[in-house]
Motif scaffolding. Sequence first.
Motif, mmCIF file in Angstrom:
data_model
loop_
_atom_site.group_PDB
_atom_site.id
_atom_site.type_symbol
_atom_site.label_atom_id
_atom_site.label_comp_id
_atom_site.label_asym_id
_atom_site.label_seq_id
_atom_site.Cartn_x
_atom_site.Cartn_y
_atom_site.Cartn_z
ATOM 1 N N HIS A 208 39.443 42.154 45.859
ATOM 2 C CA HIS A 208 40.794 42.516 45.420
ATOM 3 C C HIS A 208 40.908 44.041 45.338
ATOM 4 C CE1 HIS A 208 44.259 42.901 42.705
ATOM 5 N NE2 HIS A 208 44.587 41.690 43.086
ATOM 6 N N PRO A 209 42.087 44.605 45.685
ATOM 7 C CA PRO A 209 42.242 46.063 45.656
ATOM 8 C C PRO A 209 41.836 46.711 44.334
ATOM 9 C CG PRO A 209 44.112 45.060 46.742
ATOM 10 C CD PRO A 209 43.284 43.929 46.229
ATOM 11 N N HIS A 210 42.077 46.016 43.208
ATOM 12 C CA HIS A 210 41.665 46.596 41.915
ATOM 13 C C HIS A 210 40.153 46.708 41.811
ATOM 14 C CE1 HIS A 210 45.326 46.429 39.116
ATOM 15 N NE2 HIS A 210 45.601 46.959 40.274
ATOM 16 N N ASP A 211 39.483 45.724 42.348
ATOM 17 C CA ASP A 211 38.024 45.771 42.331
ATOM 18 C C ASP A 211 37.503 46.839 43.295
ATOM 19 O OD1 ASP A 211 37.587 43.682 40.404
ATOM 20 O OD2 ASP A 211 38.232 42.260 41.929
ATOM 21 N N GLN B 149 37.941 50.033 41.531
ATOM 22 C CA GLN B 149 37.004 50.132 40.414
ATOM 23 C C GLN B 149 35.608 50.521 40.894
ATOM 24 O OE1 GLN B 149 37.976 48.748 36.888
ATOM 25 N NE2 GLN B 149 36.649 50.528 36.758
ATOM 26 N N GLY C 279 47.253 48.571 44.339
ATOM 27 C CA GLY C 279 48.550 48.109 43.852
ATOM 28 C C GLY C 279 49.541 47.910 44.968
ATOM 29 N N HIS C 280 50.808 47.732 44.558
ATOM 30 C CA HIS C 280 51.856 47.484 45.572
ATOM 31 C C HIS C 280 52.553 48.788 45.967
ATOM 32 C CE1 HIS C 280 54.480 47.848 42.146
ATOM 33 N NE2 HIS C 280 53.999 46.764 41.586
ATOM 34 N N LYS D 28 57.219 46.544 47.022
ATOM 35 C CA LYS D 28 56.930 45.109 47.009
ATOM 36 C C LYS D 28 57.510 44.365 48.207
ATOM 37 C CE LYS D 28 55.628 42.850 43.433
ATOM 38 N NZ LYS D 28 55.541 42.092 42.154
ATOM 39 N N ALA E 283 49.582 41.054 48.074
ATOM 40 C CA ALA E 283 50.032 41.397 46.727
ATOM 41 C C ALA E 283 49.807 42.885 46.484
ATOM 42 C CB ALA E 283 49.278 40.591 45.689
ATOM 43 N N ALA E 284 48.793 43.422 47.128
ATOM 44 C CA ALA E 284 48.424 44.813 46.884
ATOM 45 C C ALA E 284 47.506 45.286 48.010
ATOM 46 C CB ALA E 284 47.700 44.932 45.544
ATOM 47 N N PRO F 234 52.749 42.428 36.168
ATOM 48 C CA PRO F 234 53.604 43.138 37.119
ATOM 49 C C PRO F 234 52.956 44.410 37.663
ATOM 50 C CG PRO F 234 54.577 43.147 34.911
ATOM 51 C CD PRO F 234 53.348 42.293 34.847
ATOM 52 N N LEU F 235 52.064 45.013 36.887
ATOM 53 C CA LEU F 235 51.452 46.259 37.350
ATOM 54 C C LEU F 235 50.499 46.022 38.513
ATOM 55 C CD1 LEU F 235 50.831 48.214 34.059
ATOM 56 C CD2 LEU F 235 52.436 48.742 35.890
ATOM 57 N N CYS F 236 49.766 44.907 38.491
ATOM 58 C CA CYS F 236 48.790 44.682 39.569
ATOM 59 C C CYS F 236 49.218 43.598 40.522
ATOM 60 C CB CYS F 236 47.412 44.347 39.025
ATOM 61 S SG CYS F 236 47.312 44.036 37.302
ATOM 62 N N GLY F 237 50.296 42.878 40.212
ATOM 63 C CA GLY F 237 50.722 41.809 41.090
ATOM 64 C C GLY F 237 49.923 40.524 40.919
ATOM 65 N N ASP F 238 49.089 40.447 39.860
ATOM 66 C CA ASP F 238 48.353 39.215 39.604
ATOM 67 C C ASP F 238 49.335 38.114 39.199
ATOM 68 O OD1 ASP F 238 46.140 40.682 40.065
ATOM 69 O OD2 ASP F 238 45.303 40.541 38.052
ATOM 70 N N HIS G 198 46.600 34.138 42.211
ATOM 71 C CA HIS G 198 45.679 35.110 42.803
ATOM 72 C C HIS G 198 45.611 36.356 41.934
ATOM 73 C CE1 HIS G 198 49.089 37.536 44.128
ATOM 74 N NE2 HIS G 198 49.661 36.406 44.437
ATOM 75 N N GLY G 199 44.524 37.060 42.070
ATOM 76 C CA GLY G 199 44.364 38.275 41.285
ATOM 77 C C GLY G 199 42.981 38.856 41.505
ATOM 78 N N CYS G 200 42.672 39.877 40.726
ATOM 79 C CA CYS G 200 41.390 40.560 40.887
ATOM 80 C C CYS G 200 40.253 39.709 40.326
ATOM 81 C CB CYS G 200 41.426 41.909 40.178
ATOM 82 S SG CYS G 200 41.491 41.777 38.396
ATOM 83 N N ARG H 231 41.330 47.491 32.570
ATOM 84 C CA ARG H 231 41.100 46.128 33.077
ATOM 85 C C ARG H 231 41.290 45.059 31.991
ATOM 86 N NH1 ARG H 231 38.603 46.535 38.043
ATOM 87 N NH2 ARG H 231 39.475 44.483 38.432
#
Lengths: 411, 154
Positions: A348-351, A354, A366-367, A371, A380-381, B37-41, B62-64, B135
Amino acid sequence: MTSYDPRRVRIDTPVLERVINGHPIAYLDSASSSLPPRTVIEAVSRYYELHHANVHRGVFQTANEATEIYEGARAAAARYINAPGGADEIVFTKNTTEAFNLLANSWGVANLRAGDVVLISEMEHHANIVPWFHLRDRVGIEVRFIPVGDDFRLDLSNLESLMRGVKLVSLTGMSNVLGTINPIGDLARVAHEHGALMAVDGAQWVAHGVTDVVAADIDFLAFSGHKMLGPTGIGVFWTRTALLEAMPPFLGGGGMIADVRLDGYVPADGPARFEAGTPPIAEAAGLAAALRYLENLGPAAIVAHERALTADALARLHGEFAGRVRIIGPLDTVDRGGVISLDVEGVHPHDVAQVLDQYGVCVRPGHHCAKPLMRRFGLAATARASFGPYSLTRDTDALIDALGHALTLFS
Amino acid sequence: MANLDDLYRDIILDHYRSPRNRGELPPPARRVEGFNPLCGDELVLYVDVRDGVLVDIKMTGHGCSISQASSSLMSAAVKGRPLDEVHATIESFKTMMGLREASLSEGRPDDDDASDLRSMKEINALAGVVKFPVRIKCATLAWNTLEQALAEPS
């Protein structure tokens, strides 16, 4: 003749001295916000240390100095984009977003009626989408979107039919997600042939290009100081004198009036009409310093450097991670800037961001306030790396190395 | 310095790669959506509550890795448990995330002598998230969504 050397810019930029998690910082988030050189920071400090006073109407010496600094920044911004009417065509806003809200609420409310069409695109930043939705809900305009093709560029195959009823074409000059640079001059010509006006989101386009509003033949331009080595809190709205003079005020208050009585008010002339309240004076001092700095480096030379970095990064990312890292944007560097959005398989982009942070690599997950564009590509991102005038191939080296670690960790 | 290993523990990566309790439940199971909403999760939670017991739980979305692992760990910890224990687990988790003041009367999850001690201990793998403040919202999405589902009138 310019004196541009990105290594020199690096030395001028204090944040780049940082060590993050034991690694020299690899700042790859200039599309979000760029890093100011010392000359910008000093211009802001010098203003507060020596000249601070409110602008306009002051009689004492420092108030005059503050006014000169503020109005001088207006002239510098006009020169930077080749505004035909000079400083009187420059309105200072908080940022690009506020400039679009000004455009929609002033020119838009005065000129658009129910059924009129504002043509934007699927690759717009929310700043060039939401204000038009506001106007749709208030006035009944139609917001129409130019689609984005699988090649990550505007799909202009149906442009003629999309132009029906259009009063304003409002497009990003350069996508903050894809890096795609749009054919603004061609689209401005089409807009004018249909009796429409042309607005450009210049947040990336001005920061990473050579801007000439006369050559591009556009009618409105919005951009932000902090994306071009300047301070946060100041942006620019530009339009031609004739259009500006016909625009009604948007924000009301002090500074934007010629007269106020018990039964009403008379707005000020010129850009002051749109600058209610104490403006961003220190930020204007910083912006002027940033524009001077960029002019000395030479915007064309910066564009060439960022293009070379982008070509190298695209080739290496493709070569190292083919199949595991998908680039969401054009793979060539024709009409493409230094913004590289990545979709990393299984991470995932956040990972991604990180893990990269652990190696001092700054990318944005992020987006990216786009969006509709994310949905267009089923995402999603993304994790986005972007270059600035101080970027070097060593930043790309750090990115590729850290991406390898992220893929290993999550494999 | 916060270490990446504190965040990405093996248990978390395992739950991210092989999430438990994925899927949907038919009505009358409650269906609640959670968004970041910030990460789209995005998370859709299905909760089947009968006679004061959380009989079954499933989820899609879905999400991180942190949000996905947290929801998977949560589902394993609360499935089949009485609601008062579920609420206590939610409280313990939020205390661990620094979102609640720890109180003396409250047992820590690992003090709990309930039968599902192992999944309670696994939740503690998320403790490292507090060292990465941005996080925390990833980790709490599932738990807030569960709280919301339980608050709904059945």
